[in-house]
Enzyme design. Sequence first.
Site, mmCIF file in Angstrom:
data_model
loop_
_atom_site.group_PDB
_atom_site.id
_atom_site.type_symbol
_atom_site.label_atom_id
_atom_site.label_comp_id
_atom_site.label_asym_id
_atom_site.label_seq_id
_atom_site.Cartn_x
_atom_site.Cartn_y
_atom_site.Cartn_z
ATOM 1 N N GLU A 1 0.798 -1.224 0.000
ATOM 2 C CA GLU A 1 0.000 0.000 0.000
ATOM 3 C C GLU A 1 0.833 1.279 0.000
ATOM 4 O O GLU A 1 0.501 2.247 -0.693
ATOM 5 C CB GLU A 1 -0.963 0.000 1.213
ATOM 6 C CG GLU A 1 -2.161 -0.929 1.062
ATOM 7 C CD GLU A 1 -1.892 -2.368 1.490
ATOM 8 O OE1 GLU A 1 -0.718 -2.772 1.601
ATOM 9 O OE2 GLU A 1 -2.873 -3.093 1.709
HETATM 10 N N1 COA Z 1 -6.664 -1.903 -8.955
HETATM 11 C C1 COA Z 1 -7.117 -1.652 -10.186
HETATM 12 N N2 COA Z 1 -6.726 -2.315 -11.286
HETATM 13 C C2 COA Z 1 -5.824 -3.284 -11.116
HETATM 14 C C3 COA Z 1 -5.300 -3.613 -9.855
HETATM 15 C C4 COA Z 1 -5.754 -2.870 -8.738
HETATM 16 N N3 COA Z 1 -5.353 -3.120 -7.488
HETATM 17 N N4 COA Z 1 -4.402 -4.626 -10.004
HETATM 18 C C5 COA Z 1 -4.381 -4.914 -11.319
HETATM 19 N N5 COA Z 1 -5.238 -4.103 -11.980
HETATM 20 C C6 COA Z 1 -5.505 -4.083 -13.430
HETATM 21 C C7 COA Z 1 -4.317 -3.524 -14.192
HETATM 22 O O1 COA Z 1 -4.354 -2.117 -14.179
HETATM 23 C C8 COA Z 1 -4.539 -4.125 -15.556
HETATM 24 O O2 COA Z 1 -5.516 -3.372 -16.244
HETATM 25 P P1 COA Z 1 -5.400 -3.116 -17.848
HETATM 26 O O3 COA Z 1 -5.579 -4.484 -18.438
HETATM 27 O O4 COA Z 1 -6.526 -2.194 -18.105
HETATM 28 O O5 COA Z 1 -4.016 -2.557 -18.066
HETATM 29 C C9 COA Z 1 -5.141 -5.503 -15.234
HETATM 30 O O6 COA Z 1 -5.636 -5.415 -13.901
HETATM 31 C C10 COA Z 1 -4.132 -6.631 -15.274
HETATM 32 O O7 COA Z 1 -3.034 -6.251 -14.465
HETATM 33 P P2 COA Z 1 -1.538 -6.695 -14.797
HETATM 34 O O8 COA Z 1 -0.643 -5.952 -13.879
HETATM 35 O O9 COA Z 1 -1.287 -6.600 -16.273
HETATM 36 O O10 COA Z 1 -1.645 -8.260 -14.406
HETATM 37 P P3 COA Z 1 -0.486 -9.266 -13.986
HETATM 38 O O11 COA Z 1 -1.151 -10.611 -13.974
HETATM 39 O O12 COA Z 1 0.713 -9.070 -14.794
HETATM 40 O O13 COA Z 1 -0.134 -8.874 -12.456
HETATM 41 C C11 COA Z 1 -0.693 -8.233 -10.178
HETATM 42 C C12 COA Z 1 -1.081 -9.088 -11.409
HETATM 43 C C13 COA Z 1 -1.797 -8.408 -9.161
HETATM 44 C C14 COA Z 1 0.621 -8.767 -9.604
HETATM 45 C C15 COA Z 1 -0.533 -6.746 -10.604
HETATM 46 O O14 COA Z 1 -1.668 -6.368 -11.354
HETATM 47 C C16 COA Z 1 -0.398 -5.781 -9.450
HETATM 48 O O15 COA Z 1 0.656 -5.712 -8.841
HETATM 49 N N6 COA Z 1 -1.466 -4.988 -9.161
HETATM 50 C C17 COA Z 1 -1.401 -3.933 -8.163
HETATM 51 C C18 COA Z 1 -1.652 -4.508 -6.792
HETATM 52 C C19 COA Z 1 -1.587 -3.434 -5.698
HETATM 53 O O16 COA Z 1 -0.703 -2.615 -5.649
HETATM 54 N N7 COA Z 1 -2.583 -3.509 -4.799
HETATM 55 C C20 COA Z 1 -2.674 -2.615 -3.666
HETATM 56 C C21 COA Z 1 -3.842 -1.696 -3.838
HETATM 57 S S1 COA Z 1 -4.012 -0.623 -2.449
#
Ligand code: COA
Length: 262
Positions: free
Chosen positions: A137
């Site tokens: 976060e």
């Molecule tokens: N909120 C909103 N959208 C999210 C998200 C989140 N927490 N996590 C992932 N997404 C979305 C991405 O923006 C992406 O959208 P797009 O296709 O429109 O570009 C889609 O989900 C796929 O994400 P991507 O990162 O390409 O998938 P991945 O399988 O390579 O990785 C994660 C998966 C979960 C490891 C990675 O998405 C990630 O690290 N997300 C952020 C998590 C985070 O910081 N959470 C804390 C929130 S307070």
Amino acid sequence: MSYKFLLTRRDGPVERLTLNRPDVRNAFNAEMIAELCAWAADFHREPRGARAVVLAGAGKAFCAGADAKWLATVAAHSEEENVRDSTITSQMFRDLDRLPVPLIGRIHGAAIGGGSGLAAVCDIVVAADDAVFGFTEVKLGVIPSVISPFVLAKIGLSAARELFLIGARFPAARAYKMELVHAVVPAAELDETVNRYVAEIVSGAPEAIAVAKSLIRDVSNLEIGEATTALTARTLASRRASAEGQEGLRAFLEKRKPSWVK
Ligand code: COA
């Protein structure tokens, strides 16, 4: 009840609850949080004989935590609205934490932010060996606040001080070491491992398991003298005198299966 962002399915003694926003890696927004609260309220009211709940994520990951797009919009809300929303999120974690049956987390891909928070409210967590965890976060300028009571109870202060402050991602092996996760297996063996846990649970007495679950929470909030006199002795007394306790003890002595084992 039908949901937009949840899949629910009854599978023998198990209620399968699957987060279903795969396009955003099951990140939760206000609507999904409201659905999880409604599902939990419904389950608390009427578990329909379920002996365990398995919580999983659809698609490539378990859960990416709070939906960043949704979080970004809340700046436009009043402080009162913001507090109300955060309270509902906090209640979602609490209601899942307090389910009357064991909650088993089936974690694949990633469990980030509130996704790791969901792991913390599970009683048993099985993770794929390539799954990634993190309390990330602070990297987004927010904090792991509503999940903190549940996470601290699982990983302790020292790991939280490191991981909440650096916000780094960590592998399943580390999650296992700090007991956020109880079993780490190849992804192909996740379901089999979850099913082994379910088989153990259904061989135990359902009321005893429910009481044991709430006892853990209650005892952890009490000082030891208070716990032994006010709670643990009374709980033991009522369990051994209960019909279920008597059936289990008699079945053991009579060398037969207790009535709850099908
Ligand atoms: N909120 C909103 N959208 C999210 C998200 C989140 N927490 N996590 C992932 N997404 C979305 C991405 O923006 C992406 O959208 P797009 O296709 O429109 O570009 C889609 O989900 C796929 O994400 P991507 O990162 O390409 O998938 P991945 O399988 O390579 O990785 C994660 C998966 C979960 C490891 C990675 O998405 C990630 O690290 N997300 C952020 C998590 C985070 O910081 N959470 C804390 C929130 S307070």
